[in-house]
Design an enzyme around this catalytic site. Structure first.
Site, mmCIF file in Angstrom:
data_model
loop_
_atom_site.group_PDB
_atom_site.id
_atom_site.type_symbol
_atom_site.label_atom_id
_atom_site.label_comp_id
_atom_site.label_asym_id
_atom_site.label_seq_id
_atom_site.Cartn_x
_atom_site.Cartn_y
_atom_site.Cartn_z
ATOM 1 C CB SER A 147 -3.272 8.488 -3.888
ATOM 2 O OG SER A 147 -4.039 8.867 -3.584
ATOM 3 C CE1 TYR A 161 -1.306 3.099 -2.518
ATOM 4 C CE2 TYR A 161 -2.769 5.482 -1.853
ATOM 5 C CZ TYR A 161 -2.661 4.432 -2.770
ATOM 6 O OH TYR A 161 -3.347 5.050 -3.120
HETATM 7 P P1 NDP Z 1 -6.748 -2.501 -7.933
HETATM 8 O O1 NDP Z 1 -6.104 -3.146 -7.345
HETATM 9 O O2 NDP Z 1 -7.598 -2.621 -8.907
HETATM 10 O O3 NDP Z 1 -5.307 -2.923 -9.370
HETATM 11 C C1 NDP Z 1 -4.012 -2.889 -9.043
HETATM 12 C C2 NDP Z 1 -3.231 -2.798 -10.860
HETATM 13 O O4 NDP Z 1 -1.687 -2.699 -10.887
HETATM 14 C C3 NDP Z 1 -3.398 -4.052 -10.887
HETATM 15 O O5 NDP Z 1 -3.584 -4.606 -12.485
HETATM 16 C C4 NDP Z 1 -2.200 -5.075 -10.603
HETATM 17 O O6 NDP Z 1 -1.991 -5.691 -10.987
HETATM 18 C C5 NDP Z 1 -1.626 -4.081 -10.456
HETATM 19 N N1 NDP Z 1 0.123 -4.306 -10.381
HETATM 20 C C6 NDP Z 1 0.131 -4.529 -8.594
HETATM 21 N N2 NDP Z 1 1.520 -3.846 -8.462
HETATM 22 C C7 NDP Z 1 1.943 -4.653 -9.590
HETATM 23 C C8 NDP Z 1 3.294 -4.529 -9.777
HETATM 24 N N3 NDP Z 1 4.325 -5.288 -8.971
HETATM 25 N N4 NDP Z 1 3.360 -4.861 -11.551
HETATM 26 C C9 NDP Z 1 2.323 -4.998 -12.598
HETATM 27 N N5 NDP Z 1 1.156 -4.555 -12.154
HETATM 28 C C10 NDP Z 1 0.742 -5.156 -10.683
HETATM 29 O O7 NDP Z 1 -6.531 -0.497 -8.094
HETATM 30 P P2 NDP Z 1 -6.504 0.460 -8.372
HETATM 31 O O8 NDP Z 1 -7.500 0.742 -9.719
HETATM 32 O O9 NDP Z 1 -7.906 1.331 -7.383
HETATM 33 O O10 NDP Z 1 -5.408 1.164 -8.706
HETATM 34 C C11 NDP Z 1 -4.815 1.994 -9.766
HETATM 35 C C12 NDP Z 1 -4.016 3.214 -9.335
HETATM 36 O O11 NDP Z 1 -4.705 4.082 -8.855
HETATM 37 C C13 NDP Z 1 -2.600 2.510 -7.997
HETATM 38 O O12 NDP Z 1 -1.820 3.292 -8.160
HETATM 39 C C14 NDP Z 1 -3.407 3.406 -6.829
HETATM 40 O O13 NDP Z 1 -2.828 3.867 -6.188
HETATM 41 C C15 NDP Z 1 -4.291 4.631 -7.327
HETATM 42 N N6 NDP Z 1 -5.165 5.594 -6.740
HETATM 43 C C16 NDP Z 1 -6.431 4.624 -6.622
HETATM 44 C C17 NDP Z 1 -7.547 4.717 -5.828
HETATM 45 C C18 NDP Z 1 -8.938 4.390 -5.397
HETATM 46 O O14 NDP Z 1 -9.116 4.569 -4.300
HETATM 47 N N7 NDP Z 1 -8.905 3.185 -5.753
HETATM 48 C C19 NDP Z 1 -7.687 5.771 -4.700
HETATM 49 C C20 NDP Z 1 -5.862 6.795 -4.875
HETATM 50 C C21 NDP Z 1 -5.181 6.154 -6.086
HETATM 51 P P3 NDP Z 1 -1.555 -7.183 -11.470
HETATM 52 O O15 NDP Z 1 -1.940 -7.583 -9.864
HETATM 53 O O16 NDP Z 1 -1.983 -8.549 -12.236
HETATM 54 O O17 NDP Z 1 -0.007 -7.125 -10.995
#
Ligand code: NDP
Length: 258
Positions: A147, A161
């Site tokens: 990020s 975070y």
């Molecule tokens: P979402 O919440 O839409 O997706 C997060 C994903 O991570 C889900 O598929 C969730 O699936 C999975 N996940 C979370 N914890 C676990 C775990 N312990 N094991 C396996 N899977 C896990 O978020 P985003 O798509 O926005 O985020 C994706 C990445 O991008 C993250 O790393 C986030 O920090 C980063 N990011 C996002 C930004 C934004 O503005 N959206 C900005 C900067 C970075 P499930 O719950 O099914 O396990």
């Protein structure tokens, strides 16, 4: 840019956090570009829905449900790519959580540990098992979704975070020098605000959403597909000389001061 190319033809990819948001968009685009994709997250039904969608579009995908902070899952995920699709060329360690919000003295040890377990330990465990599989192929592209938070910018109330995401960048740089000699490129994608469930959880009111949009030079946040195209670039042969990079795909949130 369309999604009908074949930039990843013949490649096998793992995408974690593929049940929603950025990871889902990455998995969909990689499959459209010819990769066979193992999609991982905890919510199996969402992964099954995604694989059905990918297969209906003529792609190849395999759902593998579990928690990225669980070492046996990290190992089994790579085994799945090898047994299903014959090896591993690309891994996008994208699974992430926002973690606790609020003043740092109020952050519990438990919340800190849980956030680190997914965001940083999950990235480490992913790499730990993905790298040997890439070494078997003699090449690879390893991507961490980090990020801008913790890199170019900081926000009050998001220390856990920020620390977890900055940690991924240190991990990425170390692995880039450790495995560059063996043909593995390691990079981080640093999204700016992107329209996903996580973004909705962060900015809950219209005022907050407008504030977040305004933080970006482009005065909007990204669609998940815009992050997916950047991940495709890093994964593909368009980026053969790029390693050790923290690549901002942030709509100018890092440089904007108005
Ligand atoms: P979402 O919440 O839409 O997706 C997060 C994903 O991570 C889900 O598929 C969730 O699936 C999975 N996940 C979370 N914890 C676990 C775990 N312990 N094991 C396996 N899977 C896990 O978020 P985003 O798509 O926005 O985020 C994706 C990445 O991008 C993250 O790393 C986030 O920090 C980063 N990011 C996002 C930004 C934004 O503005 N959206 C900005 C900067 C970075 P499930 O719950 O099914 O396990």
């Amino acid at each position: 840019m369309g999604t009908t190319g074949m930039a990843l033809n013949g490649k096998v990819a793992i995408v974690t956090g593929a049940s929603s948001g950025i990871g889902r968009a990455i998995a969909t685009l990689f499959a459209a570009e010819g990769a066979r994709v193992v999609v991982a997250a905890r919510r199996r039904e969402l992964l099954d829905e995604l694989t059905r969608e990918i297969e209906a579009a003529g792609g190849a995908a395999r759902a593998f449900a579990g928690d990225v902070s669980d070492e046996s899952f990290a190992r089994a995920l790579v085994e799945e790519a090898k047994s299903r699709f014959g090896g591993l060329d690309i891994a996008v360690n994208n699974a992430g959580v926002l973690g606790p919000k609020g003043a740092t003295p109020d952050v519990t040890r438990k919340a800190w540990d849980e956030t680190m377990a997914t965001n940083l330990t999950g990235a480490f465990l992913g790499a730990k098992y993905q790298i040997p599989a890439m070494l078997d192929r003699g090449a690879g592209s390893l991507i961490f979704v980090s990020s801008f938070v913790g890199y170019t910018a900081a926000m009050p109330g998001a220390a856990t975070y920020a620390a977890s995401k900055a940690g991924q960048i240190g991990l990425m740089k170390a692995l880039a020098v450790e495995y560059g000699p063996q043909g593995i490129r390691v990079n981080a994608l640093l999204p700016g605000g992107t329209q996903t469930a996580a973004a909705d959880a962060m900015a809950t009111t219209e005022d907050m959403k407008a504030f977040v949009r305004n933080m970006h030079a482009l005065k909007r946040i990204a669609a998940p597909g815009e992050q997916a195209r950047a991940a495709l670039f890093l994964a593909s042969d368009a980026a053969t000389f790029i390693t050790g990079s923290a690549m901002l795909v942030d709509g100018g949130v890092s440089i904007n001061k108005t």
